[in-house]
Structures are given as C-alpha cells and as structure tokens.
Scaffold this motif. Sequence first.
Motif, PDB file in Angstrom:
ATOM      1  N   VAL A 166      10.427  -6.325  -7.430  1.00 61.22           N
ATOM      2  CA  VAL A 166      11.285  -6.813  -6.341  1.00 61.22           C
ATOM      3  C   VAL A 166      11.773  -5.644  -5.488  1.00 61.22           C
ATOM      4  CG1 VAL A 166      13.500  -7.926  -5.824  1.00 61.22           C
ATOM      5  CG2 VAL A 166      11.987  -8.899  -7.577  1.00 61.22           C
ATOM      6  N   ARG A 167      12.174  -4.566  -6.135  1.00 60.92           N
ATOM      7  CA  ARG A 167      12.696  -3.396  -5.408  1.00 60.92           C
ATOM      8  C   ARG A 167      11.629  -2.753  -4.532  1.00 60.92           C
ATOM      9  NH1 ARG A 167      11.782   1.565  -6.420  1.00 60.92           N
ATOM     10  NH2 ARG A 167      11.164   1.225  -8.607  1.00 60.92           N
ATOM     11  N   GLU A 168      10.420  -2.574  -5.073  1.00 59.01           N
ATOM     12  CA  GLU A 168       9.366  -1.909  -4.309  1.00 59.01           C
ATOM     13  C   GLU A 168       8.979  -2.699  -3.066  1.00 59.01           C
ATOM     14  OE1 GLU A 168       7.932   0.901  -4.319  1.00 59.01           O
ATOM     15  OE2 GLU A 168       8.626   1.814  -6.180  1.00 59.01           O
ATOM     16  N   VAL A 169       8.888  -4.009  -3.193  1.00 60.07           N
ATOM     17  CA  VAL A 169       8.564  -4.841  -2.026  1.00 60.07           C
ATOM     18  C   VAL A 169       9.667  -4.729  -0.975  1.00 60.07           C
ATOM     19  CG1 VAL A 169       8.251  -7.217  -1.213  1.00 60.07           C
ATOM     20  CG2 VAL A 169       7.105  -6.450  -3.290  1.00 60.07           C
ATOM     21  N   LYS A 170      10.910  -4.731  -1.425  1.00 55.48           N
ATOM     22  CA  LYS A 170      12.046  -4.599  -0.507  1.00 55.48           C
ATOM     23  C   LYS A 170      12.011  -3.250   0.195  1.00 55.48           C
ATOM     24  CE  LYS A 170      16.137  -5.610   1.254  1.00 55.48           C
ATOM     25  NZ  LYS A 170      16.336  -6.685   2.266  1.00 55.48           N
ATOM     26  N   GLU A 171      11.746  -2.172  -0.562  1.00 52.08           N
ATOM     27  CA  GLU A 171      11.747  -0.833   0.022  1.00 52.08           C
ATOM     28  C   GLU A 171      10.625  -0.663   1.037  1.00 52.08           C
ATOM     29  OE1 GLU A 171      13.646   1.648  -3.782  1.00 52.08           O
ATOM     30  OE2 GLU A 171      11.555   1.929  -3.194  1.00 52.08           O
ATOM     31  N   GLU A 172       9.452  -1.214   0.768  1.00 54.59           N
ATOM     32  CA  GLU A 172       8.303  -0.991   1.638  1.00 54.59           C
ATOM     33  C   GLU A 172       8.270  -1.921   2.845  1.00 54.59           C
ATOM     34  OE1 GLU A 172       4.598  -0.920  -0.406  1.00 54.59           O
ATOM     35  OE2 GLU A 172       5.145   0.784  -1.682  1.00 54.59           O
ATOM     36  N   THR A 173       8.822  -3.130   2.714  1.00 55.76           N
ATOM     37  CA  THR A 173       8.672  -4.129   3.782  1.00 55.76           C
ATOM     38  C   THR A 173       9.976  -4.791   4.203  1.00 55.76           C
ATOM     39  OG1 THR A 173       8.305  -5.964   2.249  1.00 55.76           O
ATOM     40  CG2 THR A 173       6.378  -4.665   2.879  1.00 55.76           C
TER      41      THR A 173
ATOM     42  N   GLN B  80      -5.319   6.450   2.819  1.00 62.48           N
ATOM     43  CA  GLN B  80      -4.731   6.832   4.098  1.00 62.48           C
ATOM     44  C   GLN B  80      -5.783   6.850   5.207  1.00 62.48           C
ATOM     45  OE1 GLN B  80      -3.193  10.801   4.133  1.00 62.48           O
ATOM     46  NE2 GLN B  80      -2.319  10.655   6.185  1.00 62.48           N
ATOM     47  N   GLY B  81      -5.464   6.203   6.321  1.00 59.44           N
ATOM     48  CA  GLY B  81      -6.315   6.242   7.495  1.00 59.44           C
ATOM     49  C   GLY B  81      -7.598   5.452   7.404  1.00 59.44           C
ATOM     50  N   LYS B  82      -7.782   4.648   6.377  1.00 60.86           N
ATOM     51  CA  LYS B  82      -9.028   3.900   6.204  1.00 60.86           C
ATOM     52  C   LYS B  82      -8.926   2.448   6.649  1.00 60.86           C
ATOM     53  CE  LYS B  82     -10.744   6.815   2.446  1.00 60.86           C
ATOM     54  NZ  LYS B  82     -11.273   6.853   1.054  1.00 60.86           N
ATOM     55  N   GLY B  83      -7.749   2.040   7.114  1.00 60.00           N
ATOM     56  CA  GLY B  83      -7.581   0.682   7.611  1.00 60.00           C
ATOM     57  C   GLY B  83      -7.671  -0.383   6.532  1.00 60.00           C
ATOM     58  N   ILE B  84      -7.394  -0.014   5.297  1.00 54.30           N
ATOM     59  CA  ILE B  84      -7.506  -0.949   4.179  1.00 54.30           C
ATOM     60  C   ILE B  84      -6.138  -1.575   3.896  1.00 54.30           C
ATOM     61  CG2 ILE B  84      -7.932  -1.147   1.691  1.00 54.30           C
ATOM     62  CD1 ILE B  84     -10.015   1.070   2.033  1.00 54.30           C
ATOM     63  N   TRP B  85      -6.129  -2.893   3.819  1.00 58.63           N
ATOM     64  CA  TRP B  85      -4.912  -3.627   3.492  1.00 58.63           C
ATOM     65  C   TRP B  85      -4.846  -3.840   1.991  1.00 58.63           C
ATOM     66  CZ3 TRP B  85      -1.304  -4.222   7.108  1.00 58.63           C
ATOM     67  CH2 TRP B  85      -1.688  -4.194   8.455  1.00 58.63           C
ATOM     68  N   LYS B  86      -3.689  -3.556   1.394  1.00 61.93           N
ATOM     69  CA  LYS B  86      -3.483  -3.713  -0.032  1.00 61.93           C
ATOM     70  C   LYS B  86      -2.111  -4.324  -0.292  1.00 61.93           C
ATOM     71  CE  LYS B  86      -2.199  -0.021  -2.309  1.00 61.93           C
ATOM     72  NZ  LYS B  86      -0.722  -0.250  -2.346  1.00 61.93           N
ATOM     73  N   ILE B  87      -1.906  -4.811  -1.494  1.00 62.52           N
ATOM     74  CA  ILE B  87      -0.591  -5.338  -1.838  1.00 62.52           C
ATOM     75  C   ILE B  87       0.375  -4.177  -2.065  1.00 62.52           C
ATOM     76  CG2 ILE B  87      -1.506  -7.477  -2.803  1.00 62.52           C
ATOM     77  CD1 ILE B  87      -1.213  -6.254  -5.571  1.00 62.52           C
ATOM     78  N   PRO B  88       1.688  -4.389  -1.855  1.00 61.72           N
ATOM     79  CA  PRO B  88       2.653  -3.312  -2.099  1.00 61.72           C
ATOM     80  C   PRO B  88       2.607  -2.839  -3.559  1.00 61.72           C
ATOM     81  CG  PRO B  88       3.661  -5.090  -0.849  1.00 61.72           C
ATOM     82  CD  PRO B  88       2.325  -5.592  -1.302  1.00 61.72           C
ATOM     83  N   THR B  89       2.762  -1.551  -3.750  1.00 64.03           N
ATOM     84  CA  THR B  89       2.737  -0.980  -5.100  1.00 64.03           C
ATOM     85  C   THR B  89       3.875   0.024  -5.247  1.00 64.03           C
ATOM     86  OG1 THR B  89       1.194   0.745  -4.375  1.00 64.03           O
ATOM     87  CG2 THR B  89       0.244  -1.239  -5.362  1.00 64.03           C
ATOM     88  N   GLY B  90       4.122   0.451  -6.491  1.00 63.91           N
ATOM     89  CA  GLY B  90       5.157   1.432  -6.720  1.00 63.91           C
ATOM     90  C   GLY B  90       5.266   1.787  -8.187  1.00 63.91           C
TER      91      GLY B  90
END
Length: 228
Positions: free
Chosen positions: A110-117, A87-97
Amino acid sequence: MDQVVAENGVQQVELLFAVNDDHGGVIVEMKEPMDSKAFLSLLRASISQWKQQGKNGVWIKLPIGLVNLVETAVKLLVVQEKSGRLQGKGIWKIPTGVVDEGEDIFAAAVREVKEETNIDTEFVEILAFRQFHKVFFEKSDLSFLCILSPLSFDIQKQELEIEAAQWMPFEEYAAQPITQKHGLFKYISEICLAKVDREYVGFSPLPMTSSFDDQVTYIYLNNHDLNQ
C-alpha cells in the motif's frame, strides 16, 4: 441503478445496481448499453460506496454487446521508472518497492503504490511470490506479487523515481513484447488474468497474537477455501 440514501433524505448519487454474492462481495450484471465515460463515473462512485460497506470484491458481468465497457472495468496501474534496467525503454510495469525493516508485506504494498503514484489503495491478496538467490549482499530475496483495490484514481507520479504513470487496459499491458517473452512479466499477466476471471484465489493476511509476548503478527492464507 441505485441511489445513496442518507438520514435526511435521498442524495442524488447514482450507483450501479448490484446483488450480494456468497463471499462478502457484490455482483454487477450489465444489460443495457452505456457510454464508457458514464460507466466509469458510476463505477468509481459505486466502488467507494461498497468499500464503506465493507465489501470484499466486485464481479462485473458484461455481455458481448457491451464490450466497450471492458477496457473501463479492467485496468492496471502501471509505471515507467527513471532508473534501473528498464530506464528509457518505454516499458510499463506494475509499481514495485522494498519492504522496510519491521514493516508487514501488505502495508509495504500500500505504501509503495502511494509513494510512486499517490493512489490510495486497500490490500486484497498476495497472488504469488518468487525467491531470488544471491541478490542483495549475496543473500536470498523474496518478491511478492500483490493485488490491491484502488480507493482513489487521480495519479500524481513521484518525480524522483517515476518517469510516467497511468491506468492501462489489461490487454494493452499484456500485449507488450516484454510481457510476451519475459518469464516473470508473462506469469504476472497470466496470474492477473486468472484473478480477473475469478478462477484464482491468493493469500490474505490474518492477524494473530503471539502467546508469548502478545505481539500481533500475520499469517497469509487462502481465506476463501478455508471458510468453505
């Protein structure tokens, strides 16, 4: 370039010219100069059409003179989280869940990517997995790295958990200091690059029916080499 043909004639939808490969996918060999925005539009329309045709993958060959198209062709969907250690570190990561109880791995991805983006995707493969010990409730945990193919492209980030989301050129993701130094991030980058270069084959879900109760389960295997 091709056009999409309908029953009542030819619709004016241009597609990238492609030939079928030996593995259920298509190969696009770019030869003529093209604006990157025009290429992106054609690529999106073409991927949509190839998905409807049931193609398994798309391989794009670009000569050095068309290097301006590389950034368009190879991008990752990445997010910044509003909570947790990053949090707050400006780091880009792939969606997770987290996989829900009774949920298959590919469905959870598939669900996690849909929920986050809000991006619709189709599961392709498990590229790798990692085992953690004494995580939740002092139990072991398995983390799976998956590759999915996008079916849509317009991002609408989840406001509760996601600070930002975007499509990022792979080179920019790989150049982050944490990607260069952190073991897990570094391996994710290397595995994804190997997959893009068509050198790496992961594990795809194959449905199986139990002989005891007719329940459908999935075995994950290297379907490419199995069918050689």
